[in-house]
Design an enzyme around this catalytic site. Structure first.
Site, PDB file in Angstrom:
ATOM      1  N   HIS A   1       0.853  -1.185   0.000  1.00  0.00           N
ATOM      2  CA  HIS A   1       0.000   0.000   0.000  1.00  0.00           C
ATOM      3  C   HIS A   1       0.892   1.239   0.000  1.00  0.00           C
ATOM      4  O   HIS A   1       1.700   1.418   0.906  1.00  0.00           O
ATOM      5  CB  HIS A   1      -0.900   0.027   1.244  1.00  0.00           C
ATOM      6  CG  HIS A   1      -1.847  -1.127   1.330  1.00  0.00           C
ATOM      7  ND1 HIS A   1      -3.116  -1.092   0.782  1.00  0.00           N
ATOM      8  CD2 HIS A   1      -1.705  -2.359   1.881  1.00  0.00           C
ATOM      9  CE1 HIS A   1      -3.720  -2.249   1.008  1.00  0.00           C
ATOM     10  NE2 HIS A   1      -2.886  -3.034   1.666  1.00  0.00           N
ATOM     11  N   LEU A   2       0.708   2.096  -0.999  1.00  0.00           N
ATOM     12  CA  LEU A   2       1.465   3.343  -1.086  1.00  0.00           C
ATOM     13  C   LEU A   2       0.606   4.580  -0.835  1.00  0.00           C
ATOM     14  O   LEU A   2       1.150   5.678  -0.689  1.00  0.00           O
ATOM     15  CB  LEU A   2       2.112   3.479  -2.468  1.00  0.00           C
ATOM     16  CG  LEU A   2       3.308   2.566  -2.757  1.00  0.00           C
ATOM     17  CD1 LEU A   2       3.789   2.767  -4.185  1.00  0.00           C
ATOM     18  CD2 LEU A   2       4.445   2.832  -1.769  1.00  0.00           C
TER      19      LEU A   2
ATOM     20  N   HIS B   1      -8.202 -10.908  -0.683  1.00  0.00           N
ATOM     21  CA  HIS B   1      -8.162 -10.686   0.759  1.00  0.00           C
ATOM     22  C   HIS B   1      -8.984 -11.824   1.363  1.00  0.00           C
ATOM     23  O   HIS B   1     -10.216 -11.809   1.301  1.00  0.00           O
ATOM     24  CB  HIS B   1      -8.745  -9.327   1.131  1.00  0.00           C
ATOM     25  CG  HIS B   1      -8.700  -9.039   2.595  1.00  0.00           C
ATOM     26  ND1 HIS B   1      -7.837  -8.113   3.144  1.00  0.00           N
ATOM     27  CD2 HIS B   1      -9.394  -9.572   3.639  1.00  0.00           C
ATOM     28  CE1 HIS B   1      -8.005  -8.091   4.465  1.00  0.00           C
ATOM     29  NE2 HIS B   1      -8.958  -8.963   4.787  1.00  0.00           N
TER      30      HIS B   1
ATOM     31  N   LEU C   1      -5.223  -6.253   9.547  1.00  0.00           N
ATOM     32  CA  LEU C   1      -6.217  -7.204   9.064  1.00  0.00           C
ATOM     33  C   LEU C   1      -5.664  -7.903   7.832  1.00  0.00           C
ATOM     34  O   LEU C   1      -5.229  -7.220   6.898  1.00  0.00           O
ATOM     35  CB  LEU C   1      -7.532  -6.494   8.718  1.00  0.00           C
ATOM     36  CG  LEU C   1      -8.360  -6.021   9.911  1.00  0.00           C
ATOM     37  CD1 LEU C   1      -9.551  -5.180   9.435  1.00  0.00           C
ATOM     38  CD2 LEU C   1      -8.849  -7.198  10.741  1.00  0.00           C
TER      39      LEU C   1
ATOM     40  N   ASP D   1       2.443  -6.216   2.729  1.00  0.00           N
ATOM     41  CA  ASP D   1       1.192  -5.570   3.141  1.00  0.00           C
ATOM     42  C   ASP D   1       1.482  -4.333   3.982  1.00  0.00           C
ATOM     43  O   ASP D   1       0.699  -3.964   4.865  1.00  0.00           O
ATOM     44  CB  ASP D   1       0.282  -6.537   3.908  1.00  0.00           C
ATOM     45  CG  ASP D   1      -1.141  -6.012   4.080  1.00  0.00           C
ATOM     46  OD1 ASP D   1      -1.542  -5.131   3.286  1.00  0.00           O
ATOM     47  OD2 ASP D   1      -1.849  -6.466   4.997  1.00  0.00           O
TER      48      ASP D   1
ATOM     49  N   HIS E   1      -0.439   4.477   8.077  1.00  0.00           N
ATOM     50  CA  HIS E   1      -1.534   5.248   8.657  1.00  0.00           C
ATOM     51  C   HIS E   1      -0.940   6.304   9.581  1.00  0.00           C
ATOM     52  O   HIS E   1       0.049   6.037  10.277  1.00  0.00           O
ATOM     53  CB  HIS E   1      -2.471   4.358   9.483  1.00  0.00           C
ATOM     54  CG  HIS E   1      -3.296   3.404   8.676  1.00  0.00           C
ATOM     55  ND1 HIS E   1      -4.367   3.801   7.915  1.00  0.00           N
ATOM     56  CD2 HIS E   1      -3.200   2.052   8.531  1.00  0.00           C
ATOM     57  CE1 HIS E   1      -4.907   2.742   7.325  1.00  0.00           C
ATOM     58  NE2 HIS E   1      -4.222   1.677   7.681  1.00  0.00           N
TER      59      HIS E   1
ATOM     60  N   ALA F   1      -6.496  -0.368  10.749  1.00  0.00           N
ATOM     61  CA  ALA F   1      -5.771  -1.627  10.627  1.00  0.00           C
ATOM     62  C   ALA F   1      -4.636  -1.473   9.629  1.00  0.00           C
ATOM     63  O   ALA F   1      -4.840  -0.954   8.528  1.00  0.00           O
ATOM     64  CB  ALA F   1      -6.711  -2.739  10.177  1.00  0.00           C
TER      65      ALA F   1
END
Length: 379
Positions: A19-20, A145, A228, A256, A260, A272
């Site tokens: 995730h970027l 997922h 998660l 993953d 945040h 999460a």
């Protein structure tokens, strides 16, 4: 792979689940991945989600500009884009994606499963059959997922139930569809991936290799270990570690890593996700070293993923040193900060250099901006 008791040099690895985000957060985090990995599968759960090839290409271009602003040499890192599967994804869009050269997978988020997944699929076989058939024909992987969102199912059982309710019917309906079971967390998942017929593989995160669910509650609730799928029992962690270090080609690296803001993690309803991009290879090396299987790290990190995705193996290298590496307490991110997983703790391995196929970085430290970033936050 080359190794001594104090060094380990492997083919430059890839991250098959990353995730970027976008905007200022993208600018803050992209270099952490690019200094270690040659490529990464980029998750599409933005707001709004990346649902078309046109949106994926535009996102890829924004990542390219962020890399340029971060001083990453051109060609040193390649983002591999994905689409967000919805109930309305068409076979024509799948065909466009497969022909684009930019899109390398389509992501299944069961509606409400994780961050920004509200637009996810409500009925996979009922609403997405045409798209799945087109993916099977094109050889486009489905990235899942692997959790159900049924509130009647216990949080710690949702992966096992997903196998029964989703994966097994999916494989029966589309036996040649490539499927990546992302961020595997249980012995049930390991057993399924090992035994499944057809092209099935799985990514495993460093945090699920290193920690069980006790880590969430040591000394109080620790929100920076909350992700998660959630961390599971020790028996599941050990099963994941055995699978990752076994050399089996169906298992490969996917961090993953999910940035945040600190304030939204340390919150009454915390987000999460664990931020591991900064120190991903140090974490994986620590996990593999814990069971004496550093010899298996190259296959897991550098070989198995390209083989499954049908991409060439990277030509560059990455070297780790057996040296203490203290994880920063926090790092600047956009207008706030992000807390990396295991902040303030020390690992036994440190990434020293990465050499890209076209751009040699061997005389640059892997985290050249780390002192500057930590200085800004007072650490």
């Amino acid at each position: 792979m080359q190794s001594t008791p104090d060094t380990l040099t492997i083919i430059r690895p890839d991250d098959w689940h990353l995730h970027l985000r976008d905007g200022a957060v993208l600018d803050s985090v992209v270099a952490d991945t690019a200094r270690q990995f040659a490529r990464a599968i980029i998750m599409p759960n933005l707001k709004p989600p990346v649902t078309t090839t046109e949106l994926a290409v535009a996102y890829r271009d924004r990542i390219g500009l962020a890399l340029e602003r971060a001083g990453i040499p051109q060609g040193a890192f390649t983002p591999l884009m994905t689409l967000y599967l919805t109930d309305n994804t068409s076979a024509a869009e799948v065909k466009r994606a497969s022909q684009s050269g930019a899109v390398h997978g389509i992501k299944l988020y069961p509606a409400g499963a994780t961050t920004n997944s509200d637009a996810g699929v409500t009925d996979l076989l009922g609403r997405c059959a045409a798209a799945l058939e087109a993916m099977q024909v094109a050889g486009m992987p489905l990235l899942v997922h692997g959790e159900v969102t049924d509130p009647a199912i216990d949080l710690f059982d949702r992966e096992a139930v997903f196998i029964d309710r989703v994966m097994i019917p999916l494989r029966r309906a589309f036996p040649e569809l490539k499927v990546v079971f992302e961020h595997l967390t249980t012995r049930d998942g390991v057993d399924y991936v090992r035994q499944a017929e057809g092209p099935v593989a799985a990514t495993i995160t460093a945090h699920h290799l290193l920690y069980n669910r006790n880590a969430l509650f040591q000394g109080g609730i620790r929100p920076h270990w909350y992700c998660l799928p959630v961390l599971k029992r020790e028996q599941h962690r050990l099963a994941l570690l055995e699978a990752a270090t076994s050399g089996a080609g169906r298992f490969f690296l996917g961090t993953d890593s999910a940035p945040h803001p600190k304030g939204l993690k340390e919150h009454a309803c915390g987000c999460a996700g664990c931020y591991t991009a900064l120190h991903a290879m140090e974490l994986y090396a620590t996990a593999f070293d814990s069971v004496g299987r550093l010899d298996a790290l190259e296959a897991f990190a550098s070989l198995n993923g390209p083989a499954f995705y049908g991409l060439p193996v990277n030509q560059g290298t990455l070297t780790l040193l057996r040296q203490p590496y203290r994880i920063p307490a926090e790092l600047p991110m956009a207008e706030t900060t992000v807390v990396p997983l295991a902040a303030g703790e020390s690992l036994g391995w440190k990434v020293a250099t990465a050499v890209a196929a076209a751009c040699a970085l061997s005389d640059q430290p892997m985290h050249p901006d780390l002192s500057a970033r930590t200085k800004q936050t007072g650490h």
